[in-house]
Design a protein around this motif. Structure first.
Motif, PDB file in Angstrom:
ATOM      1  N   PHE A 236      41.932  27.487  36.355  1.00 15.70           N
ATOM      2  CA  PHE A 236      41.036  26.432  35.540  1.00 15.70           C
ATOM      3  C   PHE A 236      40.980  26.871  33.963  1.00 15.70           C
ATOM      4  CE2 PHE A 236      39.291  23.445  38.939  1.00 15.70           C
ATOM      5  CZ  PHE A 236      40.649  23.279  39.678  1.00 15.70           C
ATOM      6  N   ALA A 237      40.714  28.297  33.961  1.00 20.43           N
ATOM      7  CA  ALA A 237      40.518  28.859  32.576  1.00 20.43           C
ATOM      8  C   ALA A 237      40.998  30.359  33.096  1.00 20.43           C
ATOM      9  CB  ALA A 237      39.084  28.643  32.405  1.00 20.43           C
ATOM     10  N   ALA A 238      41.233  31.102  31.875  1.00 16.67           N
ATOM     11  CA  ALA A 238      41.312  32.684  32.070  1.00 16.67           C
ATOM     12  C   ALA A 238      40.264  33.307  32.632  1.00 16.67           C
ATOM     13  CB  ALA A 238      41.714  33.262  30.608  1.00 16.67           C
ATOM     14  N   GLU A 239      38.762  32.583  32.171  1.00 18.57           N
ATOM     15  CA  GLU A 239      37.561  33.160  32.310  1.00 18.57           C
ATOM     16  C   GLU A 239      37.647  33.129  34.329  1.00 18.57           C
ATOM     17  OE1 GLU A 239      33.542  34.569  32.384  1.00 18.57           O
ATOM     18  OE2 GLU A 239      35.224  34.591  30.637  1.00 18.57           O
ATOM     19  N   GLU A 240      38.049  32.013  34.720  1.00 18.88           N
ATOM     20  CA  GLU A 240      37.824  31.911  36.250  1.00 18.88           C
ATOM     21  C   GLU A 240      38.900  32.721  37.140  1.00 18.88           C
ATOM     22  OE1 GLU A 240      35.189  30.821  37.413  1.00 18.88           O
ATOM     23  OE2 GLU A 240      34.612  28.997  36.488  1.00 18.88           O
ATOM     24  N   TYR A 241      39.977  32.755  36.405  1.00 13.23           N
ATOM     25  CA  TYR A 241      40.979  33.552  37.204  1.00 13.23           C
ATOM     26  C   TYR A 241      40.768  35.210  36.985  1.00 13.23           C
ATOM     27  CZ  TYR A 241      45.472  35.657  38.332  1.00 13.23           C
ATOM     28  OH  TYR A 241      46.547  36.435  38.909  1.00 13.23           O
ATOM     29  N   LEU A 242      40.085  35.510  35.956  1.00  7.64           N
ATOM     30  CA  LEU A 242      39.859  36.924  35.731  1.00  7.64           C
ATOM     31  C   LEU A 242      38.521  37.268  36.568  1.00  7.64           C
ATOM     32  CD1 LEU A 242      40.677  37.480  31.989  1.00  7.64           C
ATOM     33  CD2 LEU A 242      41.221  38.834  33.763  1.00  7.64           C
ATOM     34  N   ALA A 243      37.503  36.305  36.626  1.00  7.08           N
ATOM     35  CA  ALA A 243      36.585  36.377  37.470  1.00  7.08           C
ATOM     36  C   ALA A 243      36.695  36.689  38.898  1.00  7.08           C
ATOM     37  CB  ALA A 243      35.427  35.456  37.451  1.00  7.08           C
ATOM     38  N   ASP A 244      37.990  35.843  39.433  1.00 13.57           N
ATOM     39  CA  ASP A 244      38.334  36.034  40.685  1.00 13.57           C
ATOM     40  C   ASP A 244      38.726  37.371  40.902  1.00 13.57           C
ATOM     41  OD1 ASP A 244      37.654  33.867  41.936  1.00 13.57           O
ATOM     42  OD2 ASP A 244      39.546  33.004  42.197  1.00 13.57           O
ATOM     43  N   ASN A 245      39.860  37.923  40.203  1.00 18.17           N
ATOM     44  CA  ASN A 245      40.308  39.160  40.414  1.00 18.17           C
ATOM     45  C   ASN A 245      39.284  40.584  40.104  1.00 18.17           C
ATOM     46  OD1 ASN A 245      43.598  39.363  40.284  1.00 18.17           O
ATOM     47  ND2 ASN A 245      42.748  37.534  39.232  1.00 18.17           N
ATOM     48  N   PHE A 246      38.367  40.308  39.262  1.00 17.51           N
ATOM     49  CA  PHE A 246      37.267  41.391  39.133  1.00 17.51           C
ATOM     50  C   PHE A 246      36.702  41.316  40.461  1.00 17.51           C
ATOM     51  CE2 PHE A 246      32.896  42.697  37.798  1.00 17.51           C
ATOM     52  CZ  PHE A 246      33.448  43.861  37.244  1.00 17.51           C
ATOM     53  N   SER A 247      36.218  40.099  41.096  1.00 16.83           N
ATOM     54  CA  SER A 247      35.360  40.085  42.321  1.00 16.83           C
ATOM     55  C   SER A 247      35.986  40.838  43.469  1.00 16.83           C
ATOM     56  CB  SER A 247      34.841  38.762  42.487  1.00 16.83           C
ATOM     57  OG  SER A 247      35.831  37.778  42.722  1.00 16.83           O
ATOM     58  N   TYR A 248      37.632  40.440  43.325  1.00 16.38           N
ATOM     59  CA  TYR A 248      38.370  40.857  44.376  1.00 16.38           C
ATOM     60  C   TYR A 248      38.102  42.450  44.482  1.00 16.38           C
ATOM     61  CZ  TYR A 248      40.446  36.322  44.844  1.00 16.38           C
ATOM     62  OH  TYR A 248      40.928  35.083  44.928  1.00 16.38           O
ATOM     63  N   LEU A 249      38.365  43.259  43.146  1.00 20.37           N
ATOM     64  CA  LEU A 249      38.139  44.336  43.376  1.00 20.37           C
ATOM     65  C   LEU A 249      36.696  44.924  43.633  1.00 20.37           C
ATOM     66  CD1 LEU A 249      39.113  47.360  42.112  1.00 20.37           C
ATOM     67  CD2 LEU A 249      38.274  46.508  39.905  1.00 20.37           C
TER      68      LEU A 249
END
Length: 362
Positions: free
Chosen positions: A308-321
């Motif tokens: 939905f936005a670069a912000e949301e996709y990155l937040a997912d990946n950061f949280s996965y880490l």
């Protein structure tokens, strides 16, 4: 929404003692706490309500489609939305506070294990919401405020208490998931408050942050799905569309009006009637489905579908880490129980980690 000092031997020992004491310390009333680095507290219903309604830029920026979808009512007014939003804020229970403190302790310990600290000096304020006005999301943010779903906080408390209403796999999943949710929201708080962090993270998926926002055309503006976590449409990446490289913003729009969707789906939720689109910088009234960019996943990677936005996709990946590590994440179904999902683009998580070590090492 997340997420180097030099001492003499004597000061180091004193610092370690102080750190241990701080990590364990809680206010007597249970409303404020801290880990070794992250500071946070739990807002009362009254404070949470006041803070929510003070986010006037977001509230006044909602378009008619936003109002209709958030209230599940065609032709909704701003006052009707405000009344619904005000009704969502509730108090945390003491068990929920204790459980969420364990989640914050985990996040801090993971950062220590991974060798970096989160660039966040401001105190996080947790606010509990029934989430009817935000599509029953697990969480969202404004400023340094993290709003958590009452469903998630209740399940989190039960998971840490060893509830036996469901099997062990389910409760293990709930603990994994709340760690992911909180880390995801912490990411939003950090990008909002740390320009360098935001630019660094966005660059990892090919996005450049501009010094101004793109002014969308009227069609895009009317369909834009407002997101409290995405405050600025000021970033672009280059995608190949029709054989041509084009600079585009990734954003989310409604695929239909609430009235149209509810006519065939009385339980319509805007998350299922929203899609990510690419808006070219040179055609700000044009919406291009992400599937038309032949190199979309080459640019972004594909560990999450939250495009939905670069912000949301990155937040997912950061949280996965933070929540799961470098190889994959956990999910749950009643048929399979707890199961593992390998990342399709594990290099992105390694790049996030490398960047954190380079700029935010402990």
């Amino acid at each position: 929404m997340t997420m180097k000092r030099t001492f003499t031997k004597i000061l180091l020992l004193a610092g370690l003692i102080l750190t241990f004491f701080t990590a364990c310390q809680k206010e007597d009333d249970g409303t404020s706490a801290t880990t070794t680095h992250l500071r946070y507290r739990f807002a009362s219903k009254e404070e949470g309500l006041r803070m929510k309604m003070e986010n006037i830029d977001y509230i006044n920026g909602l378009n008619q489609n936003d109002l209709d979808w958030k209230t599940c009512r065609s032709g909704a007014t701003l006052d009707e939305y405000k009344a619904l939003a005000e009704a969502q804020i509730v108090d945390f229970t003491e068990d929920e506070k204790k459980a969420l403190s364990k989640v914050m302790d985990f996040i801090e310990s993971r950062c220590v294990e991974l060798g970096f600290q989160l660039p966040l000096d401001d105190e996080i304020v947790f606010i509990k919401s029934d989430m009817e006005d935000e599509g029953y999301a697990g969480g969202y943010t404004h400023k340094n405020q993290i709003y958590l779903s009452s469903f998630e906080t209740e399940r989190t408390a039960r998971a840490f208490q060893g509830d036996t209403a469901f099997d062990a796999d389910y409760w293990e999943y709930r603990i994994h998931f709340i760690r992911e949710v909180v880390a995801h929201e912490i990411f939003h708080v950090i990008t909002r408050n740390d320009t360098q962090f935001r630019q660094l993270m966005y660059s990892l998926v090919g996005f450049t942050v501009m010094d101004h926002e793109l002014e969308f055309g009227p069609t895009v503006r009317s369909l834009l799905a407002s997101n409290p976590d995405v405050e600025r449409n000021d970033n672009w990446a280059e995608f190949t569309i029709g054989g041509v490289k084009r600079r585009c913003i990734l954003t989310a729009v409604y695929t239909s009006s609430y009235a149209e969707s509810a006519a065939t789906d009385p339980e319509a939720n805007f998350f299922y009637y929203t899609q990510g689109v690419l808006v070219p910088l040179d055609e700000p009234n044009t919406m291009i489905p992400i599937g038309q960019a032949t190199d979309f996943y080459d640019v972004m990677g594909h560990n999450s579908d939250y495009f939905f936005a670069a912000e949301e996709y990155l937040a997912d990946n950061f949280s996965y880490l933070i929540a799961y590590g470098f190889n994959g994440r956990y999910d749950h179904s009643w048929e399979q129980g707890l199961f593992f999902i390998p990342y399709q683009t594990p290099q992105l998580l390694r790049n996030i980690h490398k960047t954190m070590l380079e700029y935010y090492a402990r």
